[in-house]
Design a protein around this motif. Structure first.
Motif, PDB file in Angstrom:
ATOM      1  N   GLY B 118      25.846 -17.549  12.019  1.00  0.00           N
ATOM      2  CA  GLY B 118      25.020 -18.385  12.627  1.00  0.00           C
ATOM      3  C   GLY B 118      23.991 -17.749  13.567  1.00  0.00           C
ATOM      4  N   LEU B 119      24.372 -16.678  14.308  1.00  0.00           N
ATOM      5  CA  LEU B 119      23.248 -16.051  15.123  1.00  0.00           C
ATOM      6  C   LEU B 119      22.004 -15.679  14.152  1.00  0.00           C
ATOM      7  CD1 LEU B 119      22.848 -14.940  18.082  1.00  0.00           C
ATOM      8  CD2 LEU B 119      23.729 -12.868  17.380  1.00  0.00           C
ATOM      9  N   SER B 120      22.549 -14.990  13.226  1.00  0.00           N
ATOM     10  CA  SER B 120      21.394 -14.413  12.166  1.00  0.00           C
ATOM     11  C   SER B 120      20.458 -15.905  11.774  1.00  0.00           C
ATOM     12  CB  SER B 120      21.943 -13.593  11.115  1.00  0.00           C
ATOM     13  OG  SER B 120      21.982 -14.772  10.156  1.00  0.00           O
ATOM     14  N   LEU B 121      20.908 -16.854  11.582  1.00  0.00           N
ATOM     15  CA  LEU B 121      20.074 -18.061  11.070  1.00  0.00           C
ATOM     16  C   LEU B 121      19.360 -18.566  12.139  1.00  0.00           C
ATOM     17  CD1 LEU B 121      22.563 -20.490   9.140  1.00  0.00           C
ATOM     18  CD2 LEU B 121      20.674 -18.753   8.329  1.00  0.00           C
ATOM     19  N   ILE B 122      19.588 -18.274  13.459  1.00  0.00           N
ATOM     20  CA  ILE B 122      19.054 -18.767  14.640  1.00  0.00           C
ATOM     21  C   ILE B 122      17.870 -17.801  14.940  1.00  0.00           C
ATOM     22  CG2 ILE B 122      19.024 -19.023  17.018  1.00  0.00           C
ATOM     23  CD1 ILE B 122      21.766 -20.131  16.909  1.00  0.00           C
ATOM     24  N   LEU B 123      18.135 -16.519  14.863  1.00  0.00           N
ATOM     25  CA  LEU B 123      17.334 -15.483  15.237  1.00  0.00           C
ATOM     26  C   LEU B 123      15.900 -15.557  13.977  1.00  0.00           C
ATOM     27  CD1 LEU B 123      19.318 -12.374  16.152  1.00  0.00           C
ATOM     28  CD2 LEU B 123      17.782 -13.763  17.655  1.00  0.00           C
ATOM     29  N   GLN B 124      16.618 -15.726  12.705  1.00  0.00           N
ATOM     30  CA  GLN B 124      15.548 -16.018  11.537  1.00  0.00           C
ATOM     31  C   GLN B 124      14.457 -17.057  11.768  1.00  0.00           C
ATOM     32  OE1 GLN B 124      17.072 -16.263   7.573  1.00  0.00           O
ATOM     33  NE2 GLN B 124      18.537 -14.616   7.997  1.00  0.00           N
ATOM     34  N   GLN B 125      15.189 -18.023  12.179  1.00  0.00           N
ATOM     35  CA  GLN B 125      14.177 -19.221  12.590  1.00  0.00           C
ATOM     36  C   GLN B 125      13.283 -18.917  13.840  1.00  0.00           C
ATOM     37  OE1 GLN B 125      13.556 -21.590  10.484  1.00  0.00           O
ATOM     38  NE2 GLN B 125      11.835 -22.355  11.879  1.00  0.00           N
ATOM     39  N   LEU B 126      13.843 -18.219  14.508  1.00  0.00           N
ATOM     40  CA  LEU B 126      13.129 -17.834  15.817  1.00  0.00           C
ATOM     41  C   LEU B 126      11.953 -16.956  15.664  1.00  0.00           C
ATOM     42  CD1 LEU B 126      13.879 -18.807  18.749  1.00  0.00           C
ATOM     43  CD2 LEU B 126      14.617 -16.450  19.219  1.00  0.00           C
ATOM     44  N   TYR B 127      12.136 -16.034  14.782  1.00  0.00           N
ATOM     45  CA  TYR B 127      10.934 -15.110  14.345  1.00  0.00           C
ATOM     46  C   TYR B 127       9.995 -15.765  13.370  1.00  0.00           C
ATOM     47  CZ  TYR B 127      14.358 -11.373  15.329  1.00  0.00           C
ATOM     48  OH  TYR B 127      15.503 -10.635  15.579  1.00  0.00           O
ATOM     49  N   ARG B 128      10.497 -16.769  12.726  1.00  0.00           N
ATOM     50  CA  ARG B 128       9.563 -17.433  11.956  1.00  0.00           C
ATOM     51  C   ARG B 128       8.913 -18.282  12.694  1.00  0.00           C
ATOM     52  NH1 ARG B 128      13.034 -19.896   8.044  1.00  0.00           N
ATOM     53  NH2 ARG B 128      13.038 -17.830   7.169  1.00  0.00           N
ATOM     54  N   THR B 129       9.322 -19.088  13.865  1.00  0.00           N
ATOM     55  CA  THR B 129       8.417 -19.689  14.740  1.00  0.00           C
ATOM     56  C   THR B 129       7.486 -18.924  15.505  1.00  0.00           C
ATOM     57  OG1 THR B 129      10.590 -20.839  15.039  1.00  0.00           O
ATOM     58  CG2 THR B 129       8.569 -21.431  16.371  1.00  0.00           C
ATOM     59  N   ILE B 130       7.832 -17.580  15.807  1.00  0.00           N
ATOM     60  CA  ILE B 130       7.182 -16.891  16.835  1.00  0.00           C
ATOM     61  C   ILE B 130       5.992 -16.110  15.911  1.00  0.00           C
ATOM     62  CG2 ILE B 130       6.880 -15.107  18.325  1.00  0.00           C
ATOM     63  CD1 ILE B 130       9.656 -15.802  19.272  1.00  0.00           C
ATOM     64  N   PHE B 131       6.246 -15.495  14.852  1.00  0.00           N
ATOM     65  CA  PHE B 131       5.625 -14.416  14.297  1.00  0.00           C
ATOM     66  C   PHE B 131       5.027 -15.124  12.971  1.00  0.00           C
ATOM     67  CE2 PHE B 131       8.208 -11.956  16.795  1.00  0.00           C
ATOM     68  CZ  PHE B 131       7.233 -11.087  17.376  1.00  0.00           C
ATOM     69  N   GLY B 132       5.445 -16.251  12.588  1.00  0.00           N
ATOM     70  CA  GLY B 132       5.008 -16.829  11.172  1.00  0.00           C
ATOM     71  C   GLY B 132       5.749 -16.427  10.139  1.00  0.00           C
ATOM     72  N   ALA B 133       5.693 -16.970   8.914  1.00  0.00           N
ATOM     73  CA  ALA B 133       6.348 -16.668   7.922  1.00  0.00           C
ATOM     74  C   ALA B 133       6.092 -15.651   6.957  1.00  0.00           C
ATOM     75  CB  ALA B 133       6.699 -18.002   6.991  1.00  0.00           C
ATOM     76  N   ARG B 134       4.827 -15.272   7.264  1.00  0.00           N
ATOM     77  CA  ARG B 134       4.229 -14.037   6.520  1.00  0.00           C
ATOM     78  C   ARG B 134       4.905 -12.787   6.716  1.00  0.00           C
ATOM     79  NH1 ARG B 134      -1.763 -14.457   6.415  1.00  0.00           N
ATOM     80  NH2 ARG B 134      -1.562 -12.510   5.122  1.00  0.00           N
TER      81      ARG B 134
END
Lengths: 414, 308
Positions: B118-134
């Motif tokens: 669950g934590l990994s899902l949250i962190l992934q989405q956090l990275y995507r929000t901050i740094f973009g999906a690319r």
């Protein structure tokens, strides 16, 4: 005697639970929802087959498999291969360079159907293979693992690796499996258009009937001696072994059963959704399936159905409107379920709703089976739940019995 | 099948392939070391390990950007600063996570798996929000680019050598920390018998927290080293988590030497097979071999002989 057998197999509480679920799935939902939404519910219900298998092998047997997507996918692929062969007759594929073979084989310069596709020309064989292949697979894995006493964390990691292997294999062997896209464009089942509204309705009901069949099997196991051995094995494996049972055989059985149930779900998924792809096989979907089971309650077979319905419904409605929020919500759900209520929705029901239900629900007072009390008790020692809440709920549910919970403190100390 | 190559060509192909295997080995060791501390020593399954790695990679990326914009003269040395920062960031997050989540779940290893997923899902989405999906990549300083020619046909990339040296250094540090320091002794005592360790005056809560933190910190360094070889995206971490777990389990969870040996075996067989087969088939066969050997030897290559 018959009365007693009935009470053992299906006590009144469970009977009511089954009836309520049947009412919701077979009467209320088809009346309320249109065919599109009903088809979606049918898709969610195919996941609940997997969740049900996980309740048996994880909740009862203590074997966490992170590769259930493997069996779901194998079942689904077997069904899809049959439908694909039917969809690619020489007439409808006459524009291809080799008519009569599936389109993705044609794109990959394969000119003949490989031998292991041949059994899927017959529906009977395909239906057998749908259940047989995942079960045999599960049998091989579980014999190799449980006879060597590999368990717990190691088993979880290895099943996860196997799911990864199958995904890589499917994606890599594009010519034989359809690659990343999977097997798509499935049309008919023995000439019956599975994409029509009528077919979707029929398939939904078939799905429900199969699901209830599996639920009854699970209920039978749960209430039988087998179920109690499973629970005992989960809590104190060594003791069961020293009592003369071959622990490995019970684990193999329950793991194969879970695989077989999952494969039925996979086949129904293919029929209702109309395609199968590696994105339902790998690690991520497999772990999501575990959460369906955990949200419903890892000890409740009906909870598995509610869990997969709720989580998937939330997923669909969330990701329609806020796609970013969904992953946050899913992550929070994982953490919340594990930390706050390890036994899922079912434990909330047992604690807060069941004690207040009227007398007709409980039936006449009868001695509570020790196994039932153990099921209602939290899985581990009371470190996450306040002591008072646990003991209070036990008192309410089973006035006549000694609170078996007091034994729980010692269970996990090695 | 070797007919079309001359002897010297074959030697250089083997050498290059062996070297590619060594780079893969270094990366696997770096990723697995952190996990070996967390899983092998503490018994906690951290499915968010890949995300801690990615955190290190993003910190490196940010540091590179910072140096590029404000201190171009010091750009040659940014990498060492970045690695320190990556360690600190992952360490801090690790300590926080241990404090919020892991300490409640010590007795339920399978549940740590779900919670950290669950934590990994949250962190992934956090990275995507901050740094973009690319995916993002860092600019390497000049001295790390290019390659060093051993002979006419054999060339060795310098960043590969750097990663190998780094791996050697970190492995040595972890070894000294776990097996030659007072602190490492305390960690192993806590793992073997928590109540007894507490009774002799070891602060078990503190030990747990910092062990988890250091495991995550090493993952951060691995992520930082990773940026030199490939680019980083929000979901990159998930790609490696199964491999990393297999490395640790295959080597025998509690043995550091086993982790290194299994990383070597896996990476060499992978890179050798890749030469003969397609990449995906090589991976399938390697994984199958590992799973097969694990079935024969469930405790891994180097099982620690201890009496429980």
């Amino acid at each position: 005697m018959q009365e007693r057998a009935k009470a053992l197999f299906m006590p009144r509480q469970d009977l009511i639970g089954f009836a309520v679920l049947a009412l919701i799935l077979i009467v209320i939902l088809p009346l309320v929802l249109d065919v599109f939404r009903l088809n979606l519910v049918g898709k969610y219900l195919t996941y609940s087959f997997v969740a049900l298998g996980l309740v048996l092998c994880w909740g009862y047997g203590g074997i966490l498999s992170l590769g259930q997507g493997l069996f779901f996918g194998l079942g689904g692929y077997c069904m899809a291969m049959f439908l694909k062969l039917e969809a690619s007759d020489p007439v409808s594929t006459k524009i291809q360079s080799t008519p009569g073979i599936p389109d993705f084989m044609d794109w990959n310069q394969i000119t003949a159907i490989p031998w292991w596709w041949q059994p899927f020309n017959s529906l009977t064989l395909s239906l057998i293979v749908v259940v047989l292949v995942p079960t045999v697979f599960a049998f091989i894995i579980s014999v190799a693992m449980f006879k060597r006493r590999v368990g717990g964390v190691y088993f979880a990691i290895i099943t996860q690796a196997l799911a990864a292997i199958l995904t890589i294999l499917i994606i890599g062997q594009q010519g034989y499996t359809g690659g990343v896209n999977g097997i798509t464009d499935l049309r008919t089942l023995l000439g019956w258009d599975i994409r029509s509204d009528n077919a979707k309705l029929v398939l939904y009901f078939v799905n429900c009937i199969l699901l209830f069949g599996c639920l009854l099997i699970a209920q039978f196991i749960r209430k039988n001696k087998l179920g109690r051995i499973l629970v005992a094995m989960r809590d104190r494996e060594e003791r069961v072994r020293f009592s003369g049972y071959d622990v490995a055989n019970f684990k193999i059985f329950v793991f194969c059963l879970a695989a077989a149930i999952s494969s039925v779900g996979g086949a129904m998924f293919t029929l209702q959704v109309g395609f199968m792809s590696p994105s339902f096989v790998g690690i991520v979907p497999s772990i999501e399936m575990v959460i369906f089971c955990a949200v419903g309650g890892r000890l409740s077979i009906l909870g598995a159905v509610y869990g997969s319905l709720l989580v998937n419904w939330a997923k669909t409605s969330f990701s329609e409107s806020f796609p970013e929020l969904w992953l946050f919500a899913m992550g929070a759900l994982f953490i919340g379920v594990v930390m706050a209520f390890p036994n899922g929705l079912a434990s909330l029901f047992l604690r807060y709703i069941e004690p207040y239900l009227p007398a007709w629900y409980h039936g006449k007072a009868k001695p509570v089976q020790p196994a039932e009390v153990l099921e209602k008790a939290p899985l581990t020692s009371t470190d996450t739940q306040p002591e008072t809440a646990t003991s209070k709920s036990t008192e309410k549910q089973s006035d006549e019995t000694v609170p078996v919970n007091s034994l729980e403190g010692g269970v996990y100390v090695d | 099948m070797f007919d079309e190559y001359t002897m010297s060509e074959l030697t250089s192909i083997l050498a290059m392939q062996g070297f590619a295997g060594l780079i893969l080995f270094s990366v696997l060791v770096l990723m697995a070391l952190g996990l070996a501390i967390i899983f092998g020593q503490m018994g906690v399954i951290n499915m968010a390990h890949g995300e801690f790695m990615i955190l290190g990679a993003y910190v490196t990326y940010l540091t590179a950007k910072l140096f590029e914009t404000y201190m171009p003269s010091l750009f040659d040395g940014y990498f060492f600063v970045a690695m320190g920062l990556a360690f600190l960031a992952s360490f801090a997050l690790g300590v926080l996570v241990e404090w919020c989540m892991i300490r409640f779940l010590f007795k339920r290893p399978l549940d740590t798996l779900l919670a950290t997923w669950g934590l990994s899902l949250i962190l992934q989405q956090l990275y995507r929000t901050i740094f973009g999906a690319r995916e993002v990549g860092v600019t390497l300083p000049d001295w790390m680019m290019g390659s060093y020619a051993l002979s006419e046909t054999i060339e060795v990339p310098i960043n590969g050598i750097f990663v190998m040296v780094l791996t050697l250094f970190i492995s040595l540090c972890v070894y000294l920390l776990m097996f030659r320091s007072r602190w490492g002794k305390q960690v192993r005592a806590v793992v073997l018998n928590r109540p007894m360790a507490g009774a002799v005056g070891i602060n078990t809560e503190k030990i747990d927290r910092y062990t988890f933190g250091i495991g995550c910190g090493v993952a951060g360094i691995a992520g930082s080293a990773f940026t030199m070889i490939g680019s980083t995206g929000p979901t990159s971490g998930q790609l490696y988590i199964v491999d990393t777990f297999l490395v640790v389990v295959f080597g025998g969870a509690q043995s550091l030497l086993g982790t290194i040996a299994s990383a070597f075996t896996i990476s060499q067989s992978q890179s050798t097979l890749e030469f003969f087969l397609s990449g995906s088939m090589a991976k399938v066969i390697t994984l199958l071999l590992v799973v097969g050997i694990l079935m024969l030897r469930p405790q891994g290559l180097f099982a620690l002989k201890i009496r429980h």
